[in-house]
Design an enzyme around this catalytic site. Structure first.
Site, PDB file in Angstrom:
ATOM      1  N   LYS A  87      42.732  51.637  41.042  1.00  0.00           N
ATOM      2  CA  LYS A  87      42.510  51.082  39.703  1.00  0.00           C
ATOM      3  C   LYS A  87      41.339  51.822  39.062  1.00  0.00           C
ATOM      4  O   LYS A  87      40.232  51.868  39.609  1.00  0.00           O
ATOM      5  CB  LYS A  87      42.198  49.585  39.840  1.00  0.00           C
TER       6      LYS A  87
HETATM    7  O1  G3P Z   1      42.359  41.998  37.142  1.00  0.00           O
HETATM    8  C1  G3P Z   1      42.258  42.283  35.783  1.00  0.00           C
HETATM    9  C2  G3P Z   1      42.436  41.107  34.865  1.00  0.00           C
HETATM   10  O2  G3P Z   1      43.613  40.428  35.187  1.00  0.00           O
HETATM   11  C3  G3P Z   1      41.228  40.242  34.714  1.00  0.00           C
HETATM   12  O3  G3P Z   1      41.505  39.032  34.085  1.00  0.00           O
HETATM   13  O4  G3P Z   1      40.851  36.701  33.697  1.00  0.00           O
HETATM   14  O5  G3P Z   1      39.059  38.394  34.170  1.00  0.00           O
HETATM   15  O6  G3P Z   1      40.272  38.401  31.991  1.00  0.00           O
HETATM   16  P1  G3P Z   1      40.355  38.100  33.455  1.00  0.00           P
END
Ligand code: G3P
Length: 218
Positions: A87
């Site tokens: 990633k």
């Molecule tokens: O893993 C990346 C993403 O899904 C993060 O989500 O909830 O931290 O905005 P969030």
């Protein structure tokens, strides 16, 4: 559409895996810290545990922000398992690193994507996945799902094979609407995946079937 769980919590990963619908896991440095995993050695060991717990792709994020550092970390992460998708954030050095890793046949997931232009660059660089953060766009009164629609159109027009992985999912309708808009994959917390199960008519219907069965048996 692929289903990934967005967590580094092994119990939640195993619960989702047991459902029989899981295609892999996505993590990020915040999720690793939330799971209590700190330090390069522990992080690597935890990625191995996650790979052992599931069959599909496991996104593992680099920490470096320079191209050489990202490539070095990406190669080390990819060496842990064939399941690893490295990633990489959508910054200038990240695009270069994705292109380099892709040329080596290493799977990549381009993260922190908030615009169609960024998604276009990720695909052009050869990313395996692009992760538009739809919830974080909604959080600032923008339209995360509209971004999925825009990226789908661009990738279809240009014939890019990069898979659209709708990320930063907040609730079950984000999953349903991502599927309607043609996302190739979603990554969601366990609660949003389990919320897809819920419907009061299912519960009421099952209760009635079971009570009728019981009556017929009496
Ligand atoms: O893993 C990346 C993403 O899904 C993060 O989500 O909830 O931290 O905005 P969030």
């Amino acid at each position: 559409m692929k289903f990934f769980i967005d967590t580094a919590d092994l119990d939640q990963i195993r619960e989702a895996q047991a459902l029989g619908i899981l295609d892999g896991v996505t993590t990020n440095p915040s999720l690793m810290a939330k799971a209590g995993i700190r330090g390069a050695a522990d992080v690597k060991a935890h990625y191995r545990r996650i790979c052992d717990a599931v069959d599909g792709d496991v996104s593992a994020e680099v920490i470096a922000t320079d191209c050489e550092g990202m490539i070095r970390e990406g190669e080390a992460l990819a060496a842990l398992s064939d399941q690893i998708a490295v990633k990489v954030p959508l910054i200038k050095d990240g695009v270069k690193a994705i292109a380099h890793l892709a040329q080596q046949g290493i799977k990549t997931n381009c993260t922190l994507v908030f615009s169609a232009g960024q998604a276009l660059l990720a695909a052009k660089a050869g990313a395996s996945y692009v992760s538009p953060f739809i919830g974080r766009l909604d959080d600032i009164s923008a339209d995360g799902l509209q971004l999925i629609e825009e990226i789908r159109l661009i990738y279809d027009n240009c014939g890019y094979p990069t898979e659209i992985l709708a990320a930063s999912i907040r609730h079950p309708m984000h999953i349903v609407e991502s599927a309607q808009l043609g996302a190739d994959a979603i990554t969601a917390p366990l609660h949003a995946i389990l919320a897809l199960l819920k419907h009061p008519l299912t519960d009421m219907g099952l209760k009635k079937f079971l009570s009728d069965y019981q009556k017929a048996d009496d």
